[in-house]
Design an enzyme around this catalytic site. Structure first.
Site, PDB file in Angstrom:
ATOM      1  N   HIS A 278      -0.895  -8.144   2.886  1.00 38.17           N
ATOM      2  CA  HIS A 278      -0.684  -8.580   4.496  1.00 38.17           C
ATOM      3  C   HIS A 278      -2.150  -8.254   5.474  1.00 38.17           C
ATOM      4  O   HIS A 278      -2.012  -8.610   6.746  1.00 38.17           O
ATOM      5  CB  HIS A 278       0.575  -8.435   4.834  1.00 38.17           C
ATOM      6  CG  HIS A 278       0.934  -6.788   5.420  1.00 38.17           C
ATOM      7  ND1 HIS A 278       1.599  -6.108   4.573  1.00 38.17           N
ATOM      8  CD2 HIS A 278       0.554  -6.255   6.392  1.00 38.17           C
ATOM      9  CE1 HIS A 278       1.782  -4.873   5.197  1.00 38.17           C
ATOM     10  NE2 HIS A 278       1.240  -4.917   6.329  1.00 38.17           N
TER      11      HIS A 278
ATOM     12  N   ALA B 135       0.791  -1.331   0.114  1.00 38.64           N
ATOM     13  CA  ALA B 135       0.187   0.017   0.063  1.00 38.64           C
ATOM     14  C   ALA B 135       0.766   1.237   0.073  1.00 38.64           C
ATOM     15  O   ALA B 135       0.490   2.189  -0.629  1.00 38.64           O
ATOM     16  CB  ALA B 135      -0.866   0.054   0.991  1.00 38.64           C
ATOM     17  N   THR B 136       1.995   1.097   0.621  1.00 39.09           N
ATOM     18  CA  THR B 136       2.817   2.676   0.508  1.00 39.09           C
ATOM     19  C   THR B 136       3.263   2.849  -0.916  1.00 39.09           C
ATOM     20  O   THR B 136       3.253   3.925  -1.302  1.00 39.09           O
ATOM     21  CB  THR B 136       3.993   2.015   1.460  1.00 39.09           C
ATOM     22  OG1 THR B 136       3.712   2.159   2.979  1.00 39.09           O
ATOM     23  CG2 THR B 136       4.988   3.114   1.533  1.00 39.09           C
TER      24      THR B 136
ATOM     25  N   THR C 231       9.775  -6.922 -12.614  1.00 38.42           N
ATOM     26  CA  THR C 231       8.977  -8.402 -12.531  1.00 38.42           C
ATOM     27  C   THR C 231       7.861  -8.416 -11.567  1.00 38.42           C
ATOM     28  O   THR C 231       8.294  -8.262 -10.417  1.00 38.42           O
ATOM     29  CB  THR C 231      10.013  -9.602 -12.506  1.00 38.42           C
ATOM     30  OG1 THR C 231      10.972  -9.375 -13.733  1.00 38.42           O
ATOM     31  CG2 THR C 231       9.419 -10.741 -12.811  1.00 38.42           C
TER      32      THR C 231
ATOM     33  N   CYS D  24       4.258   2.192  12.678  1.00 36.67           N
ATOM     34  CA  CYS D  24       5.150   3.044  12.327  1.00 36.67           C
ATOM     35  C   CYS D  24       5.591   3.946  12.901  1.00 36.67           C
ATOM     36  O   CYS D  24       6.578   4.381  13.065  1.00 36.67           O
ATOM     37  CB  CYS D  24       4.579   3.447  10.841  1.00 36.67           C
ATOM     38  SG  CYS D  24       3.366   2.721   9.780  1.00 36.67           S
TER      39      CYS D  24
ATOM     40  N   SER E 215      -3.371  -3.507   0.310  1.00 37.17           N
ATOM     41  CA  SER E 215      -2.307  -4.182   0.799  1.00 37.17           C
ATOM     42  C   SER E 215      -2.599  -5.634   1.081  1.00 37.17           C
ATOM     43  O   SER E 215      -3.543  -5.990   1.357  1.00 37.17           O
ATOM     44  CB  SER E 215      -1.966  -3.529   1.970  1.00 37.17           C
ATOM     45  OG  SER E 215      -0.760  -4.135   2.658  1.00 37.17           O
TER      46      SER E 215
ATOM     47  N   GLN F 236      -6.796  -0.911   5.120  1.00 40.18           N
ATOM     48  CA  GLN F 236      -7.559  -1.370   6.167  1.00 40.18           C
ATOM     49  C   GLN F 236      -8.921  -1.827   5.902  1.00 40.18           C
ATOM     50  O   GLN F 236      -9.534  -2.511   6.813  1.00 40.18           O
ATOM     51  CB  GLN F 236      -7.611  -0.275   7.178  1.00 40.18           C
ATOM     52  CG  GLN F 236      -6.170   0.271   7.705  1.00 40.18           C
ATOM     53  CD  GLN F 236      -5.332  -0.511   8.503  1.00 40.18           C
ATOM     54  OE1 GLN F 236      -6.038  -1.450   8.884  1.00 40.18           O
ATOM     55  NE2 GLN F 236      -4.104  -0.643   8.435  1.00 40.18           N
TER      56      GLN F 236
END
Lengths: 106, 434
Positions: free
Chosen positions: B234, B104-105, B272, B358, B232, B212
């Protein structure tokens, strides 16, 4: 539901619960057991043979996933550690005693 | 002599084994609940079903998905395209609108910088909110340094964005509005559907960081009129290191790529695509779609259980953010007169976090809590609880019990709590500065 298919459902249910309880991770184990139980409960009233067969197929596929994942999570955590640990510690001992060589094969 | 005893020990191999085994069995118990290794924050734990889907691509099918000349490549390409469809299905998009990224970042960076830079000839204004994730805010700072104008909108006391304020802030030169769907620290759901309507009517692109939210609440990019969306893996029990960006095709959204090279992913993200990770993301999306209702019921039940327990046992607990308009798996509570970091230390065997992962390293109170107008002292005393697919009742109960005990203990030591009990208004005290 025919008696034979009923027996099949119960047998699959039992096998899935048994295999789920083999996850070594607490969270995976409790989730798998809970999810299997809830899924069978939610579908307990289904009579249509076609739907039943589809659900049984899904169940068998999930069972295969559970079995594969139980095996490899085991292999990658405890079993491997256990083997390394035993081997390493016994090799050290064996070096001094001169008799430990055979144990390393364990 | 020690040689003799060693020989004796080795000859009775069984007893050695059992002696060696005992610490091991204790160790393995730690993964069980009894070992108190309970972790309520299930962030980053992959689902076994996801791992099962990924494994063949880590071991057997190792071809480069972009290689057209050999069968290995074809297998990988097919798997990658299936994964793309699974992601698209979850959010009601077309597979051609999904770009695989590293998370997501990267998706947020790509969307915000990409759109702003592409349209910079005509438009130079971007709108976002003060409660966004760090990577959105930081991307905006970079744009500011490049000469763009950025508006950081404040949110209301409950954490929700004021729609009238948003509408009034859109200018003719606004190219992009970026508002997150579910906040990572306080769990607030923003009214993205309404925001989408406003943006569409004004001809402004809408980007939303839905890391989220995807897989946890139903999202439809067409109903909500979202133009770009970050995903994202994870956060939905997929592997770390992979994510996606949804980029609308009609009306077409154009962006300047951050990464140049071989032209993969429609030239928007060269490099890739890691097939096993993409497959993992796809599987995670498909499982999330299938399990959304079940997970939602369970997570809400556990969240209610936790909040009820804590609130009924401890006075002066404040829930940060709107109590209704939220995703229940993320609960942010402030325990007045208790310092959040001390409570965290006391609860260190339960994985929680005060603020986001973070930012938890710093002792500064969370900027998100400041933005919703929480008092400085309450922002300092906040703890975030995460509840997920693999959280159990026992873990919730253990966390609650432990938390109740520790809050009581810390308050007994706190002079502020004593003053509060005596009815002294702490705000009226003038502290001397040293």
């Amino acid at each position: 539901m025919a008696a034979s298919s009923r027996a099949q459902v119960i047998s699959l249910y039992r096998t899935m619960l048994r295999e789920s309880s083999k996850f070594s991770s607490y969270n995976y184990r409790t989730y798998a057991v809970r999810r299997v139980r809830d899924a069978f409960r939610a579908n307990s009233n289904i009579e249509d043979p076609r739907t039943l067969e589809r659900l049984m197929e899904e169940g068998r596929n999930t069972l295969a996933v559970i079995q594969r994942q139980v095996t490899h999570t085991h292999t990658h955590t405890h079993y491997l550690n256990f083997k390394f640990f035993l081997c390493a510690s016994l090799c050290v001992c064996g070096g001094g005693g001169g008799q430990g060589g055979g144990m390393c094969a364990f | 002599r020690w040689k003799q005893s060693l020989v004796k020990m080795l000859s009775s191999g069984r007893s050695v084994c059992s002696r060696l085994l005992s610490p091991l069995t204790r160790l393995s118990l730690r993964s069980g609940y009894d070992g108190r290794a309970a972790s309520t924050m299930q962030k980053g734990r992959a689902d076994p079903r996801v791992l099962d889907a990924m494994l063949p691509y880590q071991v057997n099918y190792y071809g480069n998905p972009h290689s057209r000349t050999h069968a290995y490549g074809w297998e990988s390409e097919k798997a990658m395209e299936t994964a793309r469809k699974q992601v698209a299905d979850l959010i009601g998009a077309d597979p051609r609108e999904i770009i695989f990224t590293s998370g997501a970042t990267e998706s947020n960076n790509m969307a915000i910088k990409g759109v702003a830079r592409f349209y910079k000839g005509k438009k130079s204004h971007v709108i976002t909110t003060q409660t966004e994730h760090k990577c959105v805010l930081d991307s905006c700072r970079v744009l500011e340094a490049e000469g763009f104008n950025i508006t950081y909108l404040p949110v209301q006391k409950n954490g929700v964005l004021d729609l009238e304020l948003l509408e009034a802030s859109i200018r003719p030169d606004t190219s992009l509005v970026s508002v997150m769907t579910v906040n990572n620290e306080i769990g607030i759901k923003q009214p993205i559907k309404e925001i989408g309507q406003i943006c569409r009517s004004k001809g402004v692109f809408l980007h939303t960081d839905a890391a989220q939210a995807v897989g946890k609440i139903p999202i439809s990019v067409s109903d909500w009129k979202i133009d770009l969306m970050s995903i994202s893996a994870h956060k939905i029990y997929g592997p770390k290191g992979v994510g996606a960006l949804y980029v609308r095709r009609r009306p077409r959204v154009r962006l300047e790529p951050l990464q140049n090279g071989g032209g993969q992913e429609r030239g928007l993200r060269s490099g890739t695509v890691p097939t096993p990770l993409a497959v993992g993301l796809g599987a995670a999306c498909s499982i999330a779609q299938q399990e959304m209702e079940y997970d939602h019921q369970r997570v809400s039940m556990l969240a209610d259980r936790l909040v009820q327990k804590l609130m009924s046992e401890i006075p002066e607990v404040i829930m940060n953010g709107d109590p209704e308009q939220r995703y229940h798996g993320c609960i942010n509570l402030s325990f007045a007169y208790v310092e959040g970091e001390s409570l965290l230390m006391a609860l260190k065997d339960v994985a929680l976090s005060s603020g986001s992962a973070c930012t938890s390293a710093s002792l500064e109170p969370s900027y998100v809590l400041r933005a919703i107008g929480a008092d400085e002292d309450l922002a300092h005393s906040s703890i975030r609880f995460g509840i997920g697919r693999f959280t159990t009742e026992e873990e919730v109960d253990y966390t609650a019990e432990k938390c109740i005990g520790q809050v009581r203990r810390l308050r007994e030591m706190s002079p502020l709590w004593e003053m509060f009990q005596e009815g002294i208004d702490l705000k009226s005290i003038k502290w001397t500065q040293h």
